[in-house]
Design a protein around this motif. Structure first.
Motif, PDB file in Angstrom:
ATOM      1  N   PHE A  74     -11.061  10.188   2.975  1.00 33.14           N
ATOM      2  CA  PHE A  74     -10.657   8.801   2.846  1.00 33.14           C
ATOM      3  C   PHE A  74     -11.496   8.095   1.793  1.00 33.14           C
ATOM      4  N   ARG A  75     -12.796   8.233   1.921  1.00 30.59           N
ATOM      5  CA  ARG A  75     -13.692   7.514   1.039  1.00 30.59           C
ATOM      6  C   ARG A  75     -13.531   7.949  -0.411  1.00 30.59           C
ATOM      7  N   ARG A  76     -13.404   9.273  -0.648  1.00 35.05           N
ATOM      8  CA  ARG A  76     -13.421   9.763  -2.012  1.00 35.05           C
ATOM      9  C   ARG A  76     -12.069   9.846  -2.686  1.00 35.05           C
ATOM     10  N   VAL A  77     -11.035  10.066  -1.893  1.00 42.02           N
ATOM     11  CA  VAL A  77      -9.719  10.262  -2.517  1.00 42.02           C
ATOM     12  C   VAL A  77      -8.752   9.130  -2.211  1.00 42.02           C
ATOM     13  N   VAL A  78      -8.601   8.849  -0.908  1.00 40.92           N
ATOM     14  CA  VAL A  78      -7.559   7.893  -0.531  1.00 40.92           C
ATOM     15  C   VAL A  78      -7.924   6.470  -0.933  1.00 40.92           C
ATOM     16  N   PHE A  79      -9.105   6.047  -0.512  1.00 42.98           N
ATOM     17  CA  PHE A  79      -9.466   4.650  -0.735  1.00 42.98           C
ATOM     18  C   PHE A  79      -9.433   4.244  -2.207  1.00 42.98           C
ATOM     19  N   PRO A  80     -10.031   5.038  -3.106  1.00 41.28           N
ATOM     20  CA  PRO A  80      -9.965   4.629  -4.513  1.00 41.28           C
ATOM     21  C   PRO A  80      -8.532   4.500  -5.006  1.00 41.28           C
ATOM     22  N   ALA A  81      -7.669   5.348  -4.485  1.00 42.18           N
ATOM     23  CA  ALA A  81      -6.289   5.309  -4.961  1.00 42.18           C
ATOM     24  C   ALA A  81      -5.564   4.063  -4.479  1.00 42.18           C
ATOM     25  N   ILE A  82      -5.869   3.651  -3.255  1.00 40.26           N
ATOM     26  CA  ILE A  82      -5.114   2.505  -2.746  1.00 40.26           C
ATOM     27  C   ILE A  82      -5.864   1.200  -2.925  1.00 40.26           C
ATOM     28  N   ARG A  83      -7.067   1.266  -3.459  1.00 37.35           N
ATOM     29  CA  ARG A  83      -7.877   0.057  -3.567  1.00 37.35           C
ATOM     30  C   ARG A  83      -7.163  -1.114  -4.242  1.00 37.35           C
ATOM     31  N   PRO A  84      -6.562  -0.909  -5.418  1.00 37.90           N
ATOM     32  CA  PRO A  84      -5.882  -2.064  -6.046  1.00 37.90           C
ATOM     33  C   PRO A  84      -4.763  -2.614  -5.171  1.00 37.90           C
ATOM     34  N   ALA A  85      -4.009  -1.700  -4.572  1.00 33.06           N
ATOM     35  CA  ALA A  85      -2.903  -2.164  -3.732  1.00 33.06           C
ATOM     36  C   ALA A  85      -3.426  -2.917  -2.519  1.00 33.06           C
ATOM     37  N   VAL A 129       0.818  -1.203   0.000  1.00 34.69           N
ATOM     38  CA  VAL A 129       0.000   0.000   0.000  1.00 34.69           C
ATOM     39  C   VAL A 129       0.857   1.261   0.000  1.00 34.69           C
ATOM     40  N   GLN A 130       2.019   1.179   0.613  1.00 36.99           N
ATOM     41  CA  GLN A 130       2.870   2.366   0.716  1.00 36.99           C
ATOM     42  C   GLN A 130       3.144   3.058  -0.618  1.00 36.99           C
ATOM     43  N   PRO A 131       3.595   2.341  -1.647  1.00 33.88           N
ATOM     44  CA  PRO A 131       3.852   3.027  -2.923  1.00 33.88           C
ATOM     45  C   PRO A 131       2.609   3.728  -3.446  1.00 33.88           C
ATOM     46  N   ALA A 132       1.456   3.080  -3.297  1.00 28.15           N
ATOM     47  CA  ALA A 132       0.225   3.696  -3.795  1.00 28.15           C
ATOM     48  C   ALA A 132      -0.069   4.992  -3.048  1.00 28.15           C
ATOM     49  N   LEU A 133       0.165   4.985  -1.737  1.00 29.33           N
ATOM     50  CA  LEU A 133      -0.081   6.189  -0.944  1.00 29.33           C
ATOM     51  C   LEU A 133       0.880   7.312  -1.334  1.00 29.33           C
ATOM     52  N   HIS A 134       2.130   6.898  -1.600  1.00 25.99           N
ATOM     53  CA  HIS A 134       3.123   7.895  -2.001  1.00 25.99           C
ATOM     54  C   HIS A 134       2.673   8.667  -3.218  1.00 25.99           C
ATOM     55  N   GLN A 135       1.964   7.945  -4.099  1.00 24.80           N
ATOM     56  CA  GLN A 135       1.572   8.574  -5.356  1.00 24.80           C
ATOM     57  C   GLN A 135       0.440   9.563  -5.186  1.00 24.80           C
ATOM     58  N   SER A 191      -1.006  15.330  -2.415  1.00 25.44           N
ATOM     59  CA  SER A 191      -1.414  15.972  -1.164  1.00 25.44           C
ATOM     60  C   SER A 191      -2.424  17.078  -1.397  1.00 25.44           C
ATOM     61  N   ASP A 192      -2.207  17.816  -2.487  1.00 28.93           N
ATOM     62  CA  ASP A 192      -3.119  18.936  -2.753  1.00 28.93           C
ATOM     63  C   ASP A 192      -4.533  18.437  -2.979  1.00 28.93           C
ATOM     64  N   GLN A 193      -4.631  17.358  -3.773  1.00 30.28           N
ATOM     65  CA  GLN A 193      -5.938  16.794  -4.054  1.00 30.28           C
ATOM     66  C   GLN A 193      -6.632  16.404  -2.743  1.00 30.28           C
ATOM     67  N   MET A 194      -5.824  15.778  -1.880  1.00 26.64           N
ATOM     68  CA  MET A 194      -6.360  15.313  -0.612  1.00 26.64           C
ATOM     69  C   MET A 194      -6.851  16.476   0.229  1.00 26.64           C
ATOM     70  N   GLU A 195      -5.997  17.479   0.318  1.00 31.47           N
ATOM     71  CA  GLU A 195      -6.366  18.607   1.179  1.00 31.47           C
ATOM     72  C   GLU A 195      -7.543  19.367   0.619  1.00 31.47           C
ATOM     73  N   ALA A 196      -7.640  19.424  -0.703  1.00 35.14           N
ATOM     74  CA  ALA A 196      -8.811  20.055  -1.320  1.00 35.14           C
ATOM     75  C   ALA A 196     -10.066  19.283  -0.926  1.00 35.14           C
ATOM     76  N   ALA A 197      -9.998  17.973  -1.043  1.00 32.63           N
ATOM     77  CA  ALA A 197     -11.160  17.161  -0.688  1.00 32.63           C
ATOM     78  C   ALA A 197     -11.532  17.365   0.767  1.00 32.63           C
ATOM     79  N   TYR A 198     -10.510  17.454   1.591  1.00 34.21           N
ATOM     80  CA  TYR A 198     -10.757  17.653   3.017  1.00 34.21           C
ATOM     81  C   TYR A 198     -11.502  18.960   3.269  1.00 34.21           C
ATOM     82  N   THR A 199     -11.031  20.024   2.606  1.00 33.26           N
ATOM     83  CA  THR A 199     -11.695  21.325   2.774  1.00 33.26           C
ATOM     84  C   THR A 199     -13.131  21.273   2.254  1.00 33.26           C
ATOM     85  N   LEU A 200     -13.301  20.653   1.075  1.00 32.73           N
ATOM     86  CA  LEU A 200     -14.632  20.580   0.480  1.00 32.73           C
ATOM     87  C   LEU A 200     -15.579  19.716   1.307  1.00 32.73           C
TER      88      LEU A 200
END
Lengths: 350, 297, 277
Positions: B210-221, B184-190, B193-202
């Protein structure tokens, strides 16, 4: 920096490879250079410590007598598993197993051609008996076989499909009941089987050999362990907090040893192998076996009065002939359709 | 695993079509090289065959040698069924726990700076380094019935830790810890941060991010790591042979059952159970693969 | 992703949970075994682990690991190459099969090898011991560690794409030259990573080698089999000592992996950055 890391990792890999090659090429005793010889011993699990002392003694004697240096390679495992390994290709010059049957399996495979049971002791190098091990102060008050049928109780014994010791254990319980020494059960084959049924209900961990089985008990599993007398006595001597309980009736365990003809002829080790087997019957060797709590077979050692304290006698001591000999037992009792196999399957779902 | 690889391979196929005009790429390799290609292919496939196909074949033959009915008999023995069941649920439970804790561990390793991070990294890698047998030894040393901890559990809670399912799950957790974390680590590295923080603010909450940005990104891993943990746990032997207890019908895992049958000379039974485990692992992998491919289609 | 300092309480909570988990699951058992090895003092430990059978067991282990590593490095690379660069039917299935050794119990692999190479087996060679001897164990370890190099190389090879190779080819470069100068450098990290994983696994292999080797002390006893036996012999100092040494050997390798992993992670971000252009 990438190059540096790559170079470092390559260096580590190279260094390890070099190390491995050096280690492998370094001279070490396991090589069988002429005229030095290597003997392989395949034994059951229990006498490991005894052989650890016997082998250096023998190699020294052999060196003094013939000037030839001997190295031993040893393998210890459950008697049945070991016999199968030898048949499957494990090149053992000498086999020391728990059951006559297991040696006969090797005979049947064509690897032993001489009559290994010729001679004064019929090929049996040590004796023992089946006894019970209980926790210190015997909290469950186990005095005899009958107490093993109580529920709930956790009984530890090895798996009869791999362990010779397990078969001896079951036969001891079976025989004691059959001969009327377990109160409440008929002095008959039926009574014996009924007692075994109750006993099997209490079985917990089934280890692959006698030694492992005892170690499981030592780790705190189970209330009582059925095992070779010598395993239990050795454990007590080593300081384990257990006690030995001798049942009123038990079976005499006789452990065979034999030279494997095809292997010794292939390796040219016959003289040394036969000398080793003969050595095991000498009083010196037998005394070492006694030290590890095996009952000796050699007449002078066996007659020693001092042994009476170490090895008590029994109200009833029977032998394998109670069941008609190992050939019969292997087929009718422990065979694929054997009585005990079936019983164990029903009770344990194996 | 297979998903990632096939995705990557398929993308190379499509890029082939984006050839710059003016450059002629020969369509077929010259005939002299053809034999080289075939030879290479043969060598590689023989290697795969020898390592995997032949053992699989022999296992299947040994299992089916005495006929299909004996095979079915072998795998429906109560002890066999119980062993397979035990392996499946302990592996499953472990995988669930490991996926959660592994993902969490990967998250804090990637996201945060904190003292002792190096130690944590070392702890995560340690199970890879420690031979599985040694892992089992450690657990018995620490938690066996005769130890303080083990005794505590047994007498106060009436739960025997070792030589029982809890111990099995613990041993499996130990050896599988790095599997999810390091996948999972490599997937998280990718992750951006900006996308994440934007989602957090929104979205206004960590969970939304987590649900909208992080999880989809790490799902395959996550899936890869989870599948890997599960498959590996089914075949795990070294760690559990010491810890598991070999009580048929109670604490005997499939891998230990197989070992027992091999030692007892009953290769048919050993093979039968092996084939079942293999089948389950492969079926699961293909199913997940298929589901993932459908998502991406 | 950028690394930040923990700010909110939930951050601290998460870090705390993971820390406790990791320490309880991994840290404490490790400390316990080190303690167990030193239980009777360091002199006893040194004596126990320098016994001839321990040294021999480690020799066997290292030999098997290096042999399997070397073999699988080449064979795994070859396999990865064919599975990624070649097109043929059934490729998907074969790719999935690469993972099979993870699921097949190593005990079964040992048993299969005895069937094939043991007395009467169809690949047995008279007077050349394979089963119950080192060659059989080597084969077992090779099989068991087969996936590692291949799995590491395949994604890198696939992501690399054949354009560079084809480009070089059109410019007149020979196949081998292309491979050596263009492909191999890109694969170095993946290869080394796979090799290190192979070593780690091989050092710890137990089930296959105990079955196919027969646990013959002085011949086919690896470090893991020795540990198993030492436990049976109640030689706890020897068992735990050997365990620590074995783990220590692996840890050195893991250091290499970790450095490569960090390299691989930053390469990933680099390549994904390039790909988005």
């Amino acid at each position: 920096m990438f190059n540096q890391i790559r170079r470092n990792s390559l260096r580590v890999v190279l260094a390890l490879s070099l190390l491995a090659v050096l280690l492998a090429a370094a001279p070490h005793g396991a090589r069988a250079d002429q005229p030095d010889l290597t003997l392989t011993l395949a034994a059951y699990s229990v006498p490991r410590a005894a052989y650890a002392e016997l082998i250096p003694l023998f190699t020294k004697q052999w060196l003094d007598k013939t000037g030839q240096k001997l190295t031993f390679q040893q393998s210890f495992a459950g008697s049945g598993a070991q016999a199968r390994a030898v048949v499957g290709g494990l090149d053992a010059d000498v086999v020391a197993l728990s059951l006559e049957t297991d040696v006969n399996a090797i005979v049947k495979a064509g690897l032993i051609s001489h009559d290994w049971q010729k001679g004064d002791y019929k090929g049996f190098v040590t004796d023992s008996i089946v006894a019970l091990a209980v926790r210190k102060d015997n909290p469950k008050h186990i005095k005899d076989w009958i107490d093993l049928a109580q529920h709930p109780l956790e009984v530890i014994t090895p798996d009869p499909t791999t362990s010779g010791g397990a078969q001896w254990n079951i036969l001891a319980a079976y025989g004691a009941a059959r001969r009327g020494f377990v109160t409440g059960y008929d002095k008959s084959d039926d009574g014996g089987l009924k007692f075994l049924t109750e006993l099997f209900k209490n079985l917990t961990v089934l280890d692959k050999d006698g030694q492992s089985s005892y170690l499981t008990f030592q780790k705190g599993i189970g209330d009582v362990a059925i095992n070779y007398e010598n395993v239990i006595l050795s454990a007590i001597a080593a300081g384990d907090e257990i006690e030995i309980v001798y049942p009123t009736s038990t079976i005499l365990i006789e452990n065979p040893v034999a030279v494997v003809d095809t292997v010794v002829d292939k390796h040219g080790t016959r003289a040394a192998a036969e000398a080793f087997v003969n050595f095991l019957f000498t009083p010196d060797a037998q005394r070492i076996f006694v030290k590890y709590d095996f009952r000796p077979v050699e007449t002078t050692v066996a007659a020693d009065k001092l042994l009476a304290t170490q090895f008590p006698t029994f109200t009833d001591l029977f032998k394998i002939d109670e069941f008609g000999g190992w050939d019969k037992v292997s087929k009718e009792i422990f065979g694929k359709d054997g009585k005990v196999t079936a019983l164990l399957n029903t009770v344990k779902g194996q | 695993m297979a998903t990632q690889i096939s995705a990557a391979v398929n993308s190379t196929v499509t890029t082939r079509s984006g050839i710059k005009p003016g450059l002629r790429i020969p369509q077929h390799p010259p005939t002299t090289a053809r034999w080289g290609v075939l030879g290479l292919r043969f060598a590689a496939l023989s290697y795969l065959a020898a390592c995997v196909l032949i053992p699989l074949l022999i296992i299947s033959i040994a299992g089916l040698r005495e006929g299909l009915d004996v095979f079915v008999q072998n795998i429906t023995r109560p002890a066999a069924i119980h062993a397979i069941g035990l392996s499946l649920w302990t592996a499953g439970l472990m995988t669930a726990l490991n996926t959660v804790m592994g993902a969490l561990t990967a998250w804090i390793l990637v996201r945060f700076r904190f003292p002792g991070k190096m130690l944590l990294n070392a702890l995560v890698d340690l199970p890879f380094a420690i031979p599985t047998l040694v892992a089992g030894v450690m657990l018995v040393l620490l938690l066996g019935p005769q130890t303080a901890l083990g005794g505590l559990f047994e007498h106060t809670f009436g739960v025997r830790l070792l030589f029982a399912p809890p111990g099995i799950v613990l041993a499996l957790l130990f050896v599988s810890y790095p599997l999810v974390v390091r996948t999972v680590q490599p997937a998280l590295h990718q992750l951006d941060s900006d996308q994440m923080e934007a989602a957090y603010t929104l979205g206004g909450s960590g969970w939304y991010t987590f649900r909208r940005v992080v999880f989809p990104a790490i799902r395959p891993a996550l899936l890869t790591g989870a599948l890997l943990s599960f498959a590996r746990a089914l075949g795990e032997f070294g760690a559990v042979v010491i810890v598991a207890g070999n009580i048929p019908m109670r604490s005997q895992l499939a891998s230990v059952y197989i070992y027992g049958q091999v030692e007892a000379g009953d290769l048919g039974a050993a093979s039968g159970v092996s084939v079942v485990l293999l089948f389950i692992a492969f079926a699961l992998t293909f199913w997940v693969d298929w589901r993932e491919r459908r998502r991406h289609a | 992703m950028r690394e930040v300092r923990p700010r909110l309480p939930i951050h601290y909570l998460l870090i705390g949970i993971v820390a406790i988990y990791a320490i309880a699951l991994v840290g404490i058992p490790t400390a316990a075994i080190i303690g167990g090895a030193l239980n009777k003092g360091i002199a006893a430990l040194v004596m126990a682990v320098t016994a001839p059978d321990v040294i021999h067991a480690f020799e066997v282990t290292v030999l098997l690991a290096v042999g399997a590593g070397a073999f699988n490095l080449v064979a795994g690379l070859l396999l990865a190459w064919v599975l990624v660069r070649h097109e043929f039917r059934g490729k998907q299935l074969l790719i999935a099969l690469v993972d099979a050794p993870f699921v097949i119990s190593p005990v079964i692999i040992g048993a299969v090898l005895i069937i094939v190479f043991g007395r009467g087996g169809w690949l047995s060679i008279p007077n050349v011991p394979i089963a119950f001897a080192l060659p059989g164990m080597m084969i077992a370890v090779i099989i068991v560690t087969m996936p590692f190099v291949a799995r590491e190389v395949m994604p890198v090879l696939a992501a690399l794409g054949p354009e560079q190779e084809e480009g070089a080819f059109t410019l007149g470069a020979g196949r081998w030259y292309t491979f050596r100068r263009i492909v191999l450098p890109e694969l170095r990290i993946a290869l080394l990573y796979g090799l290190a994983l192979t070593f780690s696994r091989a050092l710890g292999e137990f089930g296959a080698v105990i079955v196919v080797g027969g646990a013959i002390q002085g011949l086919t006893e690896t470090a893991t089999v020795y540990i198993f036996r030492a436990l049976d012999d109640r030689n706890t100092v020897g068992a735990y000592g050997a365990a620590i040494i074995l783990a220590g050997l692996s840890v050195i390798l893991l250091n290499v992996i970790e450095r490569l992993n960090r390299r691989r992670l930053s390469r990933h971000t680099a390549t994904s950055g390039a790909a988005s252009e």
